[in-house]
Design an enzyme around this catalytic site. Structure first.
Site, PDB file in Angstrom:
ATOM      1  N   ARG A 172       0.810  -1.234   0.000  1.00  0.00           N
ATOM      2  CA  ARG A 172       0.000   0.000   0.000  1.00  0.00           C
ATOM      3  C   ARG A 172       0.841   1.281   0.000  1.00  0.00           C
ATOM      4  O   ARG A 172       0.380   2.351   0.389  1.00  0.00           O
ATOM      5  CB  ARG A 172      -0.978   0.034   1.180  1.00  0.00           C
ATOM      6  CG  ARG A 172      -2.002  -1.076   1.147  1.00  0.00           C
ATOM      7  CD  ARG A 172      -3.239  -0.715   1.940  1.00  0.00           C
ATOM      8  NE  ARG A 172      -4.267  -1.697   1.732  1.00  0.00           N
ATOM      9  CZ  ARG A 172      -4.391  -2.823   2.447  1.00  0.00           C
ATOM     10  NH1 ARG A 172      -3.542  -3.062   3.427  1.00  0.00           N
ATOM     11  NH2 ARG A 172      -5.344  -3.662   2.194  1.00  0.00           N
ATOM     12  N   LYS A 215       4.828  11.505 -11.563  1.00  0.00           N
ATOM     13  CA  LYS A 215       4.001  10.661 -12.429  1.00  0.00           C
ATOM     14  C   LYS A 215       4.644   9.285 -12.507  1.00  0.00           C
ATOM     15  O   LYS A 215       5.838   9.167 -12.801  1.00  0.00           O
ATOM     16  CB  LYS A 215       3.927  11.244 -13.848  1.00  0.00           C
ATOM     17  CG  LYS A 215       2.820  12.231 -14.020  1.00  0.00           C
ATOM     18  CD  LYS A 215       2.631  12.521 -15.489  1.00  0.00           C
ATOM     19  CE  LYS A 215       1.574  13.589 -15.672  1.00  0.00           C
ATOM     20  NZ  LYS A 215       1.449  13.999 -17.078  1.00  0.00           N
ATOM     21  N   GLU A 271      12.817  17.074 -24.637  1.00  0.00           N
ATOM     22  CA  GLU A 271      12.024  17.563 -23.490  1.00  0.00           C
ATOM     23  C   GLU A 271      12.505  18.953 -23.051  1.00  0.00           C
ATOM     24  O   GLU A 271      11.702  19.787 -22.641  1.00  0.00           O
ATOM     25  CB  GLU A 271      12.085  16.581 -22.309  1.00  0.00           C
ATOM     26  CG  GLU A 271      11.491  15.204 -22.588  1.00  0.00           C
ATOM     27  CD  GLU A 271       9.956  15.188 -22.773  1.00  0.00           C
ATOM     28  OE1 GLU A 271       9.288  16.194 -22.464  1.00  0.00           O
ATOM     29  OE2 GLU A 271       9.441  14.153 -23.246  1.00  0.00           O
ATOM     30  N   LYS A 294       9.647  22.814 -14.723  1.00  0.00           N
ATOM     31  CA  LYS A 294       8.772  21.687 -14.398  1.00  0.00           C
ATOM     32  C   LYS A 294       8.329  21.764 -12.940  1.00  0.00           C
ATOM     33  O   LYS A 294       7.155  21.558 -12.619  1.00  0.00           O
ATOM     34  CB  LYS A 294       9.457  20.352 -14.711  1.00  0.00           C
ATOM     35  CG  LYS A 294       8.544  19.199 -14.400  1.00  0.00           C
ATOM     36  CD  LYS A 294       8.684  18.003 -15.271  1.00  0.00           C
ATOM     37  CE  LYS A 294       7.548  17.032 -14.921  1.00  0.00           C
ATOM     38  NZ  LYS A 294       7.690  15.743 -15.489  1.00  0.00           N
ATOM     39  N   GLU A 352      -2.441  17.331 -12.537  1.00  0.00           N
ATOM     40  CA  GLU A 352      -2.754  17.614 -13.944  1.00  0.00           C
ATOM     41  C   GLU A 352      -4.243  17.873 -14.198  1.00  0.00           C
ATOM     42  O   GLU A 352      -4.845  17.310 -15.104  1.00  0.00           O
ATOM     43  CB  GLU A 352      -2.263  16.465 -14.845  1.00  0.00           C
ATOM     44  CG  GLU A 352      -2.116  16.907 -16.291  1.00  0.00           C
ATOM     45  CD  GLU A 352      -1.491  15.848 -17.187  1.00  0.00           C
ATOM     46  OE1 GLU A 352      -0.406  15.363 -16.870  1.00  0.00           O
ATOM     47  OE2 GLU A 352      -2.106  15.543 -18.218  1.00  0.00           O
ATOM     48  N   ARG A 360      -0.610  21.688 -15.612  1.00  0.00           N
ATOM     49  CA  ARG A 360       0.356  20.604 -15.893  1.00  0.00           C
ATOM     50  C   ARG A 360       0.143  20.008 -17.282  1.00  0.00           C
ATOM     51  O   ARG A 360       1.039  19.369 -17.829  1.00  0.00           O
ATOM     52  CB  ARG A 360       0.277  19.526 -14.801  1.00  0.00           C
ATOM     53  CG  ARG A 360       1.376  18.504 -14.956  1.00  0.00           C
ATOM     54  CD  ARG A 360       1.589  17.637 -13.757  1.00  0.00           C
ATOM     55  NE  ARG A 360       2.681  16.707 -14.017  1.00  0.00           N
ATOM     56  CZ  ARG A 360       3.232  15.928 -13.122  1.00  0.00           C
ATOM     57  NH1 ARG A 360       2.819  15.972 -11.876  1.00  0.00           N
ATOM     58  NH2 ARG A 360       4.220  15.117 -13.450  1.00  0.00           N
ATOM     59  N   ASN A 380       2.387  18.342 -21.546  1.00  0.00           N
ATOM     60  CA  ASN A 380       1.999  17.353 -22.558  1.00  0.00           C
ATOM     61  C   ASN A 380       2.199  17.874 -23.977  1.00  0.00           C
ATOM     62  O   ASN A 380       1.835  17.203 -24.938  1.00  0.00           O
ATOM     63  CB  ASN A 380       0.510  17.059 -22.389  1.00  0.00           C
ATOM     64  CG  ASN A 380       0.268  15.726 -21.768  1.00  0.00           C
ATOM     65  OD1 ASN A 380      -0.329  14.880 -22.397  1.00  0.00           O
ATOM     66  ND2 ASN A 380       0.746  15.511 -20.559  1.00  0.00           N
ATOM     67  N   HIS A 436       3.027  15.719 -26.865  1.00  0.00           N
ATOM     68  CA  HIS A 436       2.867  14.329 -26.414  1.00  0.00           C
ATOM     69  C   HIS A 436       1.555  13.695 -26.873  1.00  0.00           C
ATOM     70  O   HIS A 436       1.445  12.473 -26.899  1.00  0.00           O
ATOM     71  CB  HIS A 436       2.987  14.233 -24.891  1.00  0.00           C
ATOM     72  CG  HIS A 436       4.406  14.376 -24.409  1.00  0.00           C
ATOM     73  ND1 HIS A 436       5.168  15.494 -24.660  1.00  0.00           N
ATOM     74  CD2 HIS A 436       5.212  13.533 -23.709  1.00  0.00           C
ATOM     75  CE1 HIS A 436       6.371  15.339 -24.120  1.00  0.00           C
ATOM     76  NE2 HIS A 436       6.423  14.157 -23.541  1.00  0.00           N
ATOM     77  N   HIS A 448       2.684  10.475 -28.357  1.00  0.00           N
ATOM     78  CA  HIS A 448       2.322   9.180 -27.763  1.00  0.00           C
ATOM     79  C   HIS A 448       1.629   8.280 -28.787  1.00  0.00           C
ATOM     80  O   HIS A 448       1.849   7.061 -28.802  1.00  0.00           O
ATOM     81  CB  HIS A 448       1.411   9.373 -26.545  1.00  0.00           C
ATOM     82  CG  HIS A 448       2.154   9.752 -25.300  1.00  0.00           C
ATOM     83  ND1 HIS A 448       1.537  10.204 -24.167  1.00  0.00           N
ATOM     84  CD2 HIS A 448       3.486   9.745 -25.014  1.00  0.00           C
ATOM     85  CE1 HIS A 448       2.440  10.446 -23.224  1.00  0.00           C
ATOM     86  NE2 HIS A 448       3.636  10.185 -23.725  1.00  0.00           N
ATOM     87  N   HIS A 484      11.422   7.661 -27.502  1.00  0.00           N
ATOM     88  CA  HIS A 484      10.456   8.652 -27.006  1.00  0.00           C
ATOM     89  C   HIS A 484      10.744  10.023 -27.622  1.00  0.00           C
ATOM     90  O   HIS A 484       9.843  10.682 -28.145  1.00  0.00           O
ATOM     91  CB  HIS A 484      10.547   8.716 -25.473  1.00  0.00           C
ATOM     92  CG  HIS A 484       9.576   9.670 -24.853  1.00  0.00           C
ATOM     93  ND1 HIS A 484       8.219   9.470 -24.868  1.00  0.00           N
ATOM     94  CD2 HIS A 484       9.769  10.853 -24.197  1.00  0.00           C
ATOM     95  CE1 HIS A 484       7.608  10.471 -24.253  1.00  0.00           C
ATOM     96  NE2 HIS A 484       8.528  11.326 -23.832  1.00  0.00           N
TER      97      HIS A 484
END
Ligand code: GLY
Length: 369
Positions: free
Chosen positions: A120, A142, A184, A225, A235, A239, A243, A246, A250, A262
């Site tokens: 947990r 993330k 990036e 960032k 997000e 945030r 992206n 992306h 993606h 990537h």
């Protein structure tokens, strides 16, 4: 050494500098946790790095082990996570454990996710070994894995206790890996800091060999960032800017089944999404040619087979996590260094008809010869 402190719901310190692993900082930090330590790394991280960290901990009489998983986005899966969980369970690691994620973005995403659900939730520390992991993946909490439905659709927000960015590790980074990070950095410049964008433009060919400039640029990028994440950790708003490039990138990565790196996919994504901002009348056309020149100067191939099947591509976009009622939403640019913000909105719906036109343009622009 430069260090900056990220304070979110929980607090996470980021240490950035050269010779960090050799300094007492990492060992002292680990000792202060008084936990059983497990380094999890991928099998492409050179042995001298993984065993180097393990030896440091051994010399300090800290209880640690190292486990590996196969490198690559293709292995950032629920299956790999389950295998690692089984290894930890077999060795009877409990809540008194802290994971050290040693590797690139795949490793920090996967190990962060594992840490967030194991018993947990147990603590983890990120030791990014690539530029991409330093400027993007290791900051902001993330975590996640890929599925056949797309990238990072299963995961959590879970902050590391600390991030140690050892700049010396970048000296031997292969070009393709290096470029993943550069893309990036360029993205951060585009959305929030024109000065960063122009600095990267001015340092083509020299950045990797200029430690002072590199440190400055990484620091500048981490601050961007950090500031965005501090305002919107989960997000729900700003945030989404991170992206940029992306949504398309993606889809390209997923359709290419991760044959493109990537950075290579996101470079194409940045160009296509910049074209979208231009077509939407928000941005001057010259930004697209400047960006293309910059990405080409970093030898990004800017070629893909992903734009061969329009229906499939649009389906992929509709499944993007920013989509609302299956309408894809995109981050837009007003100018270099300024992503669009309108009211409380940071990503904007784009009509399928415009996306179809952009697809046709991209199919020609990025066609394989
Ligand atoms: N890589 C995008 C983000 O961290 O939000």
């Amino acid at each position: 050494m430069k260090s900056l402190e990220i304070k979110l719901n929980s607090s996470c310190s980021i240490y950035l500098g050269a010779g960090l692993f050799e300094k007492a900082l990492l060992v002292d930090f680990c000792r202060s946790l008084s936990k059983r330590l497990v380094i999890i790394s991928d099998d492409q991280v050179p042995d001298e790095i993984g065993l180097g960290v393990k030896n440091l901990l051994d010399r300090a009489n800290l209880d640690s082990r190292i486990f590996y998983f196969p490198a690559g986005e293709i292995h950032k899966t629920r299956e790999t996570k389950a295998q690692l969980e089984n290894v930890l369970l077999d060795h009877q690691y409990g809540r008194d454990t802290c994971l050290l994620a040693l590797g690139g973005g795949v490793t920090t995403d996967l190990v962060g996710f594992l840490a967030s659900t194991y018993c947990r939730g147990i603590p983890f520390v990120s030791l990014p070994t690539t530029l991409l992991a330093m400027v993007d993946a290791s900051i902001g909490g993330k975590t996640g894995v890929n599925t056949r439905h797309g990238k990072n659709l299963i995961g959590t927000f879970y902050q590391p206790l600390a991030v140690f960015m050892e700049i010396d590790l970048l000296k031997t980074l292969p070009t393709r890996e290096w470029n993943n990070g550069v893309v990036e950095l360029i993205k951060h410049g585009l959305i929030a800091d024109a000065d960063l964008f122009y600095k990267i433009q001015a340092s083509v060919g020299s950045l990797q060999h200029d430690p002072k400039l590199l440190l400055e640029i990484i620091h500048q990028s981490c601050l961007i960032k950090k500031n965005i994440v501090a305002r919107d950790e989960k997000e729900s708003g700003m945030r989404q800017w991170l992206n940029y490039g992306h949504t398309i990138g993606h889809a390209v990565e997923s359709i290419e089944e991760y044959q493109l790196s990537h950075g290579e996919a996101i470079a194409i994504g940045l160009l296509v999404e910049t074209k979208l901002s231009i077509e939407a009348g928000l941005l001057g056309a010259s930004v697209l040619s400047d960006l293309k020149k910059l990405l080409a100067a970093y030898q990004l191939p800017l070629k893909t087979r992903a734009f061969q099947n329009k229906e499939r591509f649009l389906h992929q976009l509709q499944g993007d996590k920013k989509s609302k009622a299956r309408t894809p939403h995109f981050v837009m640019l007003n100018k270099i260094g300024k992503a669009r913000e309108h009211g409380c909105q940071y990503a904007f719906p784009v009509a399928i008809t415009l996306l179809e036109e952009i697809f046709d343009w991209a199919a020609l622009e990025f066609a394989m010869c």
